[in-house]
Enzyme design. Structure first.
Site, PDB file in Angstrom:
ATOM      1  N   CYS A  66       0.808  -1.228   0.000  1.00  0.00           N
ATOM      2  CA  CYS A  66       0.000   0.000   0.000  1.00  0.00           C
ATOM      3  C   CYS A  66       0.834   1.268   0.000  1.00  0.00           C
ATOM      4  CB  CYS A  66      -0.826   0.090   1.278  1.00  0.00           C
ATOM      5  SG  CYS A  66      -1.937  -1.208   1.545  1.00  0.00           S
ATOM      6  N   ASP A 150     -32.867  -2.721   0.346  1.00  0.00           N
ATOM      7  CA  ASP A 150     -31.757  -1.843   0.743  1.00  0.00           C
ATOM      8  C   ASP A 150     -30.616  -2.699   1.288  1.00  0.00           C
ATOM      9  OD1 ASP A 150     -30.334   0.480   1.004  1.00  0.00           O
ATOM     10  OD2 ASP A 150     -31.405   1.218   2.759  1.00  0.00           O
ATOM     11  N   ASP A 209     -33.276   1.514  -3.562  1.00  0.00           N
ATOM     12  CA  ASP A 209     -32.560   2.662  -3.029  1.00  0.00           C
ATOM     13  C   ASP A 209     -31.384   2.987  -3.952  1.00  0.00           C
ATOM     14  OD1 ASP A 209     -31.720   4.622  -1.208  1.00  0.00           O
ATOM     15  OD2 ASP A 209     -30.414   3.199  -0.185  1.00  0.00           O
TER      16      ASP A 209
HETATM   17 MG   LIG Z   1     -28.815   1.922   0.388  1.00  0.00          MG
END
Ligand SMILES: [Mg+2]
EC number: 2.1.1.-
Length: 323
Positions: A66, A150, A209
């Site tokens: 990283c 969701d 959503d």
């Molecule tokens: Mg969501």
DNA sequence: GCGACAG
DNA sequence: ATCTTGTCGC
């Protein structure tokens, strides 16, 4: 023929995390790259922040370097470690990179960009163009059963919920599974659709959503799900992006793609419905200015994420109370 | 410098 | 979405 190729590659099991960590391993000792260059290697520079995020949750810093990923301006950038960016500088210097005042000297000389990659996000964009061509704006217009979805998240685990209304009957489902794709603007469907597919039971309308055709390639999550599940679908988003608005109608490239039905509520067609039909449909099913099946799905998934998915029976009774 | 970037 | 290692354009 091109269509059949596209059909066979829905990318549901594609693990972008593994692919990405494979790219990071390509950076040679003594070189650095930028978050943006890695995003480009993934296939889209918009993924730069997701690159930072994926590095931040890297569980294997000894084999995935990283610290060789730095900011575009030559400063070293952030590092998740008790010592913070100091540790990043220490590791860079150990590789022979000159760092003065948090800035890499002769940055260009040490910069690595020659990734071996087939830029997966580009193929995913092409797949979205295929999804967009499959969108149909005409359909029944009346829906007996509605399924709302969701998803809530931990670092590498998702909690996805579906709330189904069939007349006066309400059913709720929650699943949990690992995550193989980070959030990247414009690519939400590749993160979330596989949970929706797994939860899906037959319903006349999917309430999702996110956006439908309100999307840079007219293929947001709601359209992706509606097309692949061959169902009517509508996207409901909280924030408006990449578009212009006249009155309450949303446009992308001069095409109407959604309606702002109130502050922080943007409705766009997913599949088998048009712009006005999607707005009218959502307005018909709200309770306290929010479409209640979606609110319930949201509460279900967040609650399960908070408790780590342990049996916290948030049940049908409370569903009825809200209705 | 500040906002944009669906979740 | 969560509480988090970006970049670009105005
Ligand atoms: Mg969501």
């Amino acid at each position: 023929m091109l269509g059949s190729i596209a059909c066979s590659m829905e990318f549901e099991d594609f693990d972008l995390y593994s692919y990405f960590y494979g790219l990071v391993k390509q950076i040679p000792e003594g070189y650095v790259t930028t978050y943006g260059d890695l995003a480009q290697a993934l296939g889209d520079p918009i993924a730069a922040r997701a690159v930072g995020y994926m590095l931040s949750i890297n569980e294997d810093p000894d084999t995935i370097p990283c610290y060789r990923v730095v900011l575009h301006d030559g400063t070293v950038g952030n590092y998740t470690h008790p010592l913070g960016p100091m540790e990043k500088v220490r590791r860079l210097r150990a590789d022979g990179i000159p760092v003065v005042d948090g800035m890499i000297e002769n940055f260009d000389r040490y910069r690595f960009r020659d990734f071996k990659t087939d830029q997966p996000l580009r193929k995913m964009q092409q797949y979205q163009e295929y999804i967009a061509r499959k969108y149909s704006e005409s359909g029944a217009g009346e829906f007996r059963t509605v399924a709302a979805f969701d998803v809530s998240y931990e670092e590498r685990r998702a909690f996805a919920s579906m709330v189904i209304q069939d007349g006066s009957t309400i059913e709720a489902y929650v699943i949990s599974d690992g995550i193989n794709f980070p959030y990247i603007p414009g690519y939400l469907a590749f993160r979330e659709f596989r949970f929706i597919k797994k939860l899906y039971r037959k319903a006349d309308l999917l309430l999702i959503d996110g956006n439908g055709i309100l999307h840079p390639r007219f293929a947001g999550l709601a359209t992706h799900a509606g097309v692949l599940l061959d169902r009517a679908s509508i996207g409901v988003a909280k924030h408006l992006t990449r578009s212009t608005r006249h009155q309450d109608i949303i446009y992308m490239q001069d095409r109407p793609v959604g309606v702002m039905i109130r502050k922080n509520m943007i409705v766009s067609p997913g599949n088998f419905i048009d712009v006005n039909g999607s707005a009218d449909t959502v307005r018909k099913m709200w309770n306290d200015r929010y479409p209640w099946p979606l609110k319930l799905a949201h509460q279900l998934s967040t609650r399960h994420a908070e408790t780590g998915g342990r049996v916290s029976e948030y049940s049908i009774e409370s569903a009825h109370e809200l209705h």
